[in-house]
Design an enzyme around this catalytic site. Sequence first.
Site, mmCIF file in Angstrom:
data_model
loop_
_atom_site.group_PDB
_atom_site.id
_atom_site.type_symbol
_atom_site.label_atom_id
_atom_site.label_comp_id
_atom_site.label_asym_id
_atom_site.label_seq_id
_atom_site.Cartn_x
_atom_site.Cartn_y
_atom_site.Cartn_z
ATOM 1 N N PRO A 10 44.435 57.148 36.216
ATOM 2 C CA PRO A 10 45.344 57.108 37.434
ATOM 3 C C PRO A 10 46.045 55.862 37.677
ATOM 4 C CG PRO A 10 42.957 57.000 37.689
ATOM 5 C CD PRO A 10 43.283 57.159 36.204
ATOM 6 N N ASN A 11 47.236 56.212 38.386
ATOM 7 C CA ASN A 11 48.139 55.359 38.931
ATOM 8 C C ASN A 11 49.191 54.531 37.722
ATOM 9 O OD1 ASN A 11 47.741 55.899 41.510
ATOM 10 N ND2 ASN A 11 45.668 54.837 41.218
ATOM 11 N N ARG A 18 54.178 49.717 40.750
ATOM 12 C CA ARG A 18 53.046 49.420 41.375
ATOM 13 C C ARG A 18 52.820 47.937 41.036
ATOM 14 N NH1 ARG A 18 47.259 50.741 38.888
ATOM 15 N NH2 ARG A 18 46.057 50.007 40.783
ATOM 16 N N TYR A 23 50.840 44.115 37.288
ATOM 17 C CA TYR A 23 51.001 45.076 36.046
ATOM 18 C C TYR A 23 52.442 44.870 35.407
ATOM 19 C CZ TYR A 23 46.948 47.311 37.925
ATOM 20 O OH TYR A 23 45.758 47.537 38.436
ATOM 21 N N ASN A 72 43.001 53.843 28.494
ATOM 22 C CA ASN A 72 43.067 52.923 29.553
ATOM 23 C C ASN A 72 42.963 53.883 30.994
ATOM 24 O OD1 ASN A 72 43.613 51.359 31.980
ATOM 25 N ND2 ASN A 72 45.297 50.336 31.352
ATOM 26 N N ALA A 75 41.280 52.966 37.009
ATOM 27 C CA ALA A 75 39.971 53.040 38.154
ATOM 28 C C ALA A 75 38.741 54.058 37.780
ATOM 29 C CB ALA A 75 40.319 53.371 39.606
ATOM 30 N N ASP A 85 30.731 59.652 28.856
ATOM 31 C CA ASP A 85 30.188 60.473 28.080
ATOM 32 C C ASP A 85 31.039 61.098 27.111
ATOM 33 O OD1 ASP A 85 27.642 59.942 29.448
ATOM 34 O OD2 ASP A 85 27.465 61.696 30.603
ATOM 35 N N GLU A 96 39.139 50.732 24.413
ATOM 36 C CA GLU A 96 39.309 50.452 25.895
ATOM 37 C C GLU A 96 40.350 49.508 25.972
ATOM 38 O OE1 GLU A 96 36.975 49.539 29.833
ATOM 39 O OE2 GLU A 96 35.882 50.015 28.013
ATOM 40 N N HIS A 98 42.840 47.340 29.064
ATOM 41 C CA HIS A 98 43.331 47.229 30.619
ATOM 42 C C HIS A 98 44.277 46.086 30.403
ATOM 43 C CE1 HIS A 98 39.969 49.277 32.357
ATOM 44 N NE2 HIS A 98 39.194 48.833 31.175
ATOM 45 N N ILE A 99 45.295 46.451 31.178
ATOM 46 C CA ILE A 99 46.544 45.577 31.417
ATOM 47 C C ILE A 99 46.022 43.955 31.961
ATOM 48 C CG2 ILE A 99 48.553 45.131 32.287
ATOM 49 C CD1 ILE A 99 49.004 48.274 32.070
ATOM 50 N N SER A 100 45.276 44.163 33.148
ATOM 51 C CA SER A 100 44.951 42.943 33.897
ATOM 52 C C SER A 100 43.541 42.635 33.631
ATOM 53 C CB SER A 100 44.812 43.256 35.344
ATOM 54 O OG SER A 100 43.873 44.210 35.659
ATOM 55 N N ARG A 105 39.202 40.254 38.963
ATOM 56 C CA ARG A 105 39.682 40.930 40.109
ATOM 57 C C ARG A 105 38.418 41.220 40.855
ATOM 58 N NH1 ARG A 105 43.376 45.583 38.430
ATOM 59 N NH2 ARG A 105 43.891 45.381 40.512
ATOM 60 N N ARG A 109 35.325 46.087 39.578
ATOM 61 C CA ARG A 109 36.019 46.233 38.370
ATOM 62 C C ARG A 109 35.131 45.652 37.025
ATOM 63 N NH1 ARG A 109 40.978 48.543 39.806
ATOM 64 N NH2 ARG A 109 41.520 47.988 42.020
#
Length: 141
Positions: A10-11, A18, A23, A72, A75, A85, A96, A98-100, A105, A109
């Site tokens: 999402p997003n 954004r 990001y 990624n 959220a 799962d 996995e 993540h950009i940030s 944060r 998170r």
Amino acid sequence: MKTIAIINGPNLNLLGKREPEVYGNQSFETYLETLRNKFKSIEFIYYQSNIEGEIINKLHEVGFSYDGVILNAGAYTHTSVGIGDAVKAISTPVIEVHISNTFSRESFRHQSYISPNAKGVIIGFGLQSYDLAVQSLIQAK
């Protein structure tokens, strides 16, 4: 040739628009061209969805035949037992990303339902996190 699926949650369709201070200013589609040019021997399949069940369906679809998945989940990383799962259920290795730096944060998170089932986790290197994930999958035996 290896086939790697990149699945964004999402997003992440709003990258470049954004919160650019978190990001960056580049869309993922633009960055994907950079990856394709750098890793010419890799076939990249890109998928993005804001819907949890669609992400699970895509993991099921690619999770037994592709050489790797870069995920990624946005959220959903912190909320979705179902995506965790699904990662556990498939045989294709999942990295996995993540950009940030999620640990710099909000405290919610800091929890990931994906990490325990992923081959590895790359956090906080901006879009370069995807590049590092590709490199790890290329070097995997």
